[in-house]
Design an enzyme around this catalytic site. Sequence first.
Site, PDB file in Angstrom:
ATOM      1  N   LYS A 123     -18.709 -15.696   3.916  1.00 23.86           N
ATOM      2  CA  LYS A 123     -20.148 -15.513   4.076  1.00 23.86           C
ATOM      3  C   LYS A 123     -20.884 -15.070   2.818  1.00 23.86           C
ATOM      4  O   LYS A 123     -20.457 -14.134   2.145  1.00 23.86           O
ATOM      5  CB  LYS A 123     -20.393 -14.444   5.127  1.00 23.86           C
ATOM      6  CG  LYS A 123     -20.088 -14.883   6.532  1.00 23.86           C
ATOM      7  CD  LYS A 123     -20.573 -13.806   7.447  1.00 23.86           C
ATOM      8  CE  LYS A 123     -20.272 -14.065   8.892  1.00 23.86           C
ATOM      9  NZ  LYS A 123     -20.351 -12.794   9.617  1.00 23.86           N
TER      10      LYS A 123
ATOM     11  N   GLY B 176      -8.075  -7.561  -0.279  1.00 16.92           N
ATOM     12  CA  GLY B 176      -8.273  -8.458   0.860  1.00 16.92           C
ATOM     13  C   GLY B 176      -7.512  -9.765   0.720  1.00 16.92           C
ATOM     14  O   GLY B 176      -6.367  -9.798   0.275  1.00 16.92           O
TER      15      GLY B 176
ATOM     16  N   GLY C 101     -12.601  -3.828   1.201  1.00 19.74           N
ATOM     17  CA  GLY C 101     -13.967  -3.338   1.421  1.00 19.74           C
ATOM     18  C   GLY C 101     -14.406  -2.379   0.334  1.00 19.74           C
ATOM     19  O   GLY C 101     -15.528  -2.453  -0.174  1.00 19.74           O
TER      20      GLY C 101
ATOM     21  N   ARG D  56       0.811  -1.213   0.000  1.00 14.52           N
ATOM     22  CA  ARG D  56       0.000   0.000   0.000  1.00 14.52           C
ATOM     23  C   ARG D  56       0.850   1.272   0.000  1.00 14.52           C
ATOM     24  O   ARG D  56       0.434   2.296  -0.533  1.00 14.52           O
ATOM     25  CB  ARG D  56      -0.952   0.003   1.189  1.00 14.52           C
ATOM     26  CG  ARG D  56      -2.108  -0.944   0.959  1.00 14.52           C
ATOM     27  CD  ARG D  56      -3.039  -0.969   2.111  1.00 14.52           C
ATOM     28  NE  ARG D  56      -4.335  -1.507   1.704  1.00 14.52           N
ATOM     29  CZ  ARG D  56      -5.324  -1.743   2.536  1.00 14.52           C
ATOM     30  NH1 ARG D  56      -5.182  -1.485   3.817  1.00 14.52           N
ATOM     31  NH2 ARG D  56      -6.472  -2.226   2.099  1.00 14.52           N
TER      32      ARG D  56
HETATM   33  P1  AMP Z   1     -14.113 -13.053   3.417  1.00 16.64           P
HETATM   34  O1  AMP Z   1     -13.549 -12.080   4.404  1.00 16.64           O
HETATM   35  O2  AMP Z   1     -15.600 -13.144   3.429  1.00 16.64           O
HETATM   36  O3  AMP Z   1     -13.517 -12.897   2.028  1.00 16.64           O
HETATM   37  O4  AMP Z   1     -13.684 -14.477   3.927  1.00 16.64           O
HETATM   38  C1  AMP Z   1     -12.366 -14.879   4.030  1.00 16.64           C
HETATM   39  C2  AMP Z   1     -12.288 -16.010   5.003  1.00 16.64           C
HETATM   40  O5  AMP Z   1     -13.101 -17.076   4.563  1.00 16.64           O
HETATM   41  C3  AMP Z   1     -10.901 -16.556   5.123  1.00 16.64           C
HETATM   42  O6  AMP Z   1     -10.416 -16.249   6.394  1.00 16.64           O
HETATM   43  C4  AMP Z   1     -11.081 -18.044   4.939  1.00 16.64           C
HETATM   44  O7  AMP Z   1     -10.410 -18.794   5.920  1.00 16.64           O
HETATM   45  C5  AMP Z   1     -12.569 -18.250   5.096  1.00 16.64           C
HETATM   46  N1  AMP Z   1     -13.051 -19.425   4.360  1.00 16.64           N
HETATM   47  C6  AMP Z   1     -12.919 -19.659   3.043  1.00 16.64           C
HETATM   48  N2  AMP Z   1     -13.450 -20.848   2.725  1.00 16.64           N
HETATM   49  C7  AMP Z   1     -13.914 -21.404   3.861  1.00 16.64           C
HETATM   50  C8  AMP Z   1     -14.558 -22.634   4.180  1.00 16.64           C
HETATM   51  N3  AMP Z   1     -14.805 -23.548   3.246  1.00 16.64           N
HETATM   52  N4  AMP Z   1     -14.902 -22.852   5.453  1.00 16.64           N
HETATM   53  C9  AMP Z   1     -14.633 -21.926   6.408  1.00 16.64           C
HETATM   54  N5  AMP Z   1     -14.030 -20.747   6.166  1.00 16.64           N
HETATM   55  C10 AMP Z   1     -13.672 -20.487   4.903  1.00 16.64           C
END
Ligand code: AMP
Length: 399
Positions: free
Chosen positions: A203, A356, A379, A40
Amino acid sequence: MLNKKTLKDFDFKGKKTLVRVDFNVPMSKEEEGKIADDVRIRAALPTIEYLVNQGAKVILMSHMGRPKGEANPKFNLAPIAQRLSELLGKEVKFLDSPVVVDDGVRSGVEALQDGDVALLQNTRYRKEEEKNDPEFSKELAALGEIYVNDAFGTSHRAHASNVGVSTLLPSAVGYLVQKELDVMGKALADPERPFVSILGGAKVSDKIGVIQNLLEKVDTILVGGGMAYTFLKAQGKEIGRSLLEEDKIELATELMKRAEEKGVKLLLPVDAVIADEIAADAVTEIVDIDSIPAEKQALDIGPKTAEIFTEAIVGAKTVVWNGPMGVFEVKPFSQGTFAIAEALAKVDGVTIVGGGDSALAVEIAGYSDKLTHVSTGGGASLEFLEGKVLPGVDAIENA
Ligand code: AMP
């Protein structure tokens, strides 16, 4: 395309130029004051160097981490001033103050010569920053004559050091913000096809807006990561103890229906890496998606899925990726995410990684240079891909 003033719209010679940059860098967990990754800082160099060459008096401001409105030394920007000095090859005057702006800082600014660069202390040392407080905005704005927003990573927030200040001074976006918006804006507005998007992460609820917006624009959506299991559950599959958002099953069904109506291919994993727990020494197994045992969790896409996703990606002309395919921070569950990074590197077309975790995966895998654009804002890029207006950009003067 971008209808905002840019650096080319001002004469910066001798002007005190207040620049909001995004120096919210990850710091080392092992060694206090050590920067873990300076991407960054490097991303802000084109704007800073341009202003220096134009003879501006450059006053940089940024937040780092979450000091929660207090002068917490853990979030001191001193190491950043030092790294920036090394990268620029010139002294950066660190105008340190526990309250960000005080008489000492004001006289430091007055002493600046044309072409000098100064850095203020962490703007989040003041609780007013995140409240977009008008008084703090005035204190900051009084230091400069022109304001430049080059902090793409915080442009989705309306804080004093971006939105507040831009209402008080003539304003422009910097090169980084311009580049981020140009590349992603073009991909969304006028993509070369096939246009493929890969979405992952934990999520569904975090990505609903992005899926909805992209469904109207892409040819193919590849869904991996924890969020895929809510979709698979909606298809009636047994997902064991994999991530599930019970209250999003209906929405997942609707999104799959919408994809079908639009003729958008929405692909889900056909196999997965499963385990009892998320651990570096976990015993893993690869199973077809119909065979996840009730007591196991699916923690990465399997090799067949990686192959199918790769095939869709390498044939694309525009690719947008946001979110890891598995728990990529833990080695046994990282392969799917790295396979996607590798696939992107092979694309003969526009490749965009939306910040991210996926940006980190691309960086670790060493593919950053092979891609068109790796966003510096997780974000912010997510909100941009959702089609939202970014307040930090919106507040800049129209061209
Ligand atoms: P996000 O911040 O929504 O992009 O999510 C990223 C996080 O999702 C990372 O820390 C990953 O460890 C988690 N993640 C990705 N795939 C899985 C999965 N199959 N089960 C649980 N956590 C997951």
